[in-house]
Scaffold this motif. Structure first.
Motif, short mmCIF file in Angstrom:
data_model
loop_
_atom_site.label_atom_id
_atom_site.label_comp_id
_atom_site.label_asym_id
_atom_site.label_seq_id
_atom_site.Cartn_x
_atom_site.Cartn_y
_atom_site.Cartn_z
N MET A 1 -3.45 24.38 52.07
CA MET A 1 -4.23 25.10 51.16
C MET A 1 -4.71 25.91 50.28
SD MET A 1 -8.38 24.06 51.15
CE MET A 1 -8.19 22.06 52.01
N HIS A 2 -4.67 26.22 49.08
CA HIS A 2 -5.11 28.03 48.21
C HIS A 2 -6.46 27.85 48.37
CE1 HIS A 2 -0.68 27.83 47.49
NE2 HIS A 2 -0.77 26.94 46.87
N SER A 3 -7.01 29.62 48.30
CA SER A 3 -7.83 29.78 48.44
C SER A 3 -8.60 30.48 47.04
CB SER A 3 -7.96 30.83 49.04
OG SER A 3 -7.32 32.26 48.91
N THR A 4 -9.38 29.60 46.04
CA THR A 4 -9.75 29.94 44.49
C THR A 4 -10.70 30.99 45.01
OG1 THR A 4 -11.41 27.77 44.52
CG2 THR A 4 -9.05 27.91 44.67
N GLN A 5 -10.57 31.31 43.69
CA GLN A 5 -11.67 32.81 43.81
C GLN A 5 -12.90 32.04 42.83
OE1 GLN A 5 -10.40 36.56 42.54
NE2 GLN A 5 -8.48 37.18 43.33
N ASN A 6 -14.10 32.29 43.53
CA ASN A 6 -15.12 32.06 42.27
C ASN A 6 -15.47 32.95 41.11
OD1 ASN A 6 -17.28 31.06 41.06
ND2 ASN A 6 -19.08 31.40 43.38
N ARG A 7 -15.14 32.80 39.94
CA ARG A 7 -15.17 33.51 39.07
C ARG A 7 -16.48 33.06 37.96
NH1 ARG A 7 -10.07 33.92 35.17
NH2 ARG A 7 -9.24 35.60 36.99
N GLN A 8 -17.56 32.99 39.22
CA GLN A 8 -19.40 33.03 38.31
C GLN A 8 -19.57 34.07 38.65
OE1 GLN A 8 -20.89 29.55 40.34
NE2 GLN A 8 -19.66 28.24 38.55
N ILE A 9 -20.02 34.68 38.05
CA ILE A 9 -20.82 36.17 37.55
C ILE A 9 -22.67 35.66 37.37
CG2 ILE A 9 -21.23 38.33 36.26
CD1 ILE A 9 -18.24 38.01 35.63
N ARG A 10 -23.81 36.57 38.25
CA ARG A 10 -24.77 36.27 38.17
C ARG A 10 -25.48 37.23 36.58
NH1 ARG A 10 -29.04 38.58 40.90
NH2 ARG A 10 -31.09 36.44 39.97
N ASN A 11 -26.03 36.95 36.44
CA ASN A 11 -26.48 38.21 35.11
C ASN A 11 -27.22 37.88 34.77
OD1 ASN A 11 -26.57 40.29 32.97
ND2 ASN A 11 -25.03 39.09 32.04
N PRO A 12 -28.37 39.09 36.01
CA PRO A 12 -29.93 38.26 35.99
C PRO A 12 -30.99 39.02 34.38
CG PRO A 12 -29.53 39.83 37.38
CD PRO A 12 -28.20 39.40 36.92
N GLY A 13 -31.50 38.35 33.64
CA GLY A 13 -31.79 38.74 32.58
C GLY A 13 -32.49 39.98 33.34
N PRO A 14 -33.27 41.27 31.85
CA PRO A 14 -34.49 42.17 32.64
C PRO A 14 -35.95 42.03 33.43
CG PRO A 14 -35.23 41.27 30.45
CD PRO A 14 -33.81 40.09 30.29
N ARG A 15 -35.91 42.19 34.42
CA ARG A 15 -37.26 42.55 35.66
C ARG A 15 -38.94 42.40 34.57
NH1 ARG A 15 -37.98 44.73 41.23
NH2 ARG A 15 -38.91 43.54 42.05
N GLY A 16 -39.70 41.26 35.16
CA GLY A 16 -40.58 42.03 34.28
C GLY A 16 -41.43 42.85 34.94
N GLN A 17 -42.16 42.65 33.99
CA GLN A 17 -43.34 44.30 34.35
C GLN A 17 -43.48 44.21 35.84
OE1 GLN A 17 -43.14 47.27 32.17
NE2 GLN A 17 -41.39 46.18 31.67
N SER A 18 -44.62 45.02 36.34
CA SER A 18 -45.70 44.95 37.27
C SER A 18 -47.09 44.60 36.46
CB SER A 18 -45.68 46.66 38.37
OG SER A 18 -46.52 46.44 39.21
N ILE A 19 -47.60 44.04 36.99
CA ILE A 19 -48.35 43.16 36.47
C ILE A 19 -49.94 44.84 37.17
CG2 ILE A 19 -50.74 42.36 37.18
CD1 ILE A 19 -48.83 39.61 37.28
N ALA A 20 -49.96 45.59 37.67
CA ALA A 20 -50.41 46.35 38.00
C ALA A 20 -50.41 47.66 36.83
CB ALA A 20 -50.26 47.27 39.60
N LYS A 21 -49.19 48.31 37.08
CA LYS A 21 -48.51 48.85 36.11
C LYS A 21 -49.23 48.47 34.41
CE LYS A 21 -44.60 50.96 36.58
NZ LYS A 21 -43.59 51.12 36.23
N GLN A 22 -49.03 47.46 34.37
CA GLN A 22 -49.23 46.96 32.58
C GLN A 22 -51.33 46.91 32.84
OE1 GLN A 22 -47.59 46.02 30.80
NE2 GLN A 22 -48.52 46.19 28.79
N GLY A 23 -51.94 46.84 34.07
CA GLY A 23 -53.01 46.76 34.06
C GLY A 23 -53.64 47.31 33.37
N ARG A 24 -53.25 48.85 34.32
CA ARG A 24 -53.44 50.35 34.38
C ARG A 24 -53.40 50.33 33.08
NH1 ARG A 24 -50.49 51.49 38.60
NH2 ARG A 24 -51.52 50.82 40.67
#
Length: 61
Positions: A1-24
């Motif tokens: 049995m051959h090993s296959t590489q997982n070629r999926q890439i996790r590309n997250p979107g931009p991280r959300g803003q902190s509520i405390a920082k935006q509230g200030r």
């Protein structure tokens, strides 16, 4: 049995803003920040924070 590489890439979107920082930045008090934290979580997109934050009352002269 051959090993296959997982070629999926996790590309997250931009991280959300902190509520405390935006509230200030938008002038929310600590109770409002706690409410948003409970409602939305710790890091959320900026448009979600803006949609759920109550506006600061304008100072009238």
């Amino acid at each position: 049995m051959h090993s296959t590489q997982n070629r999926q890439i996790r590309n997250p979107g931009p991280r959300g803003q902190s509520i405390a920082k935006q509230g200030r930045r938008s002038g929310a008090d600590s109770a409002e920040e706690r409410k948003l934290h409970k409602l939305l979580g710790r890091h959320v997109p900026e448009h979600e924070i803006q949609a759920n934050i109550t506006g600061k009352t304008p100072k009238l002269r």
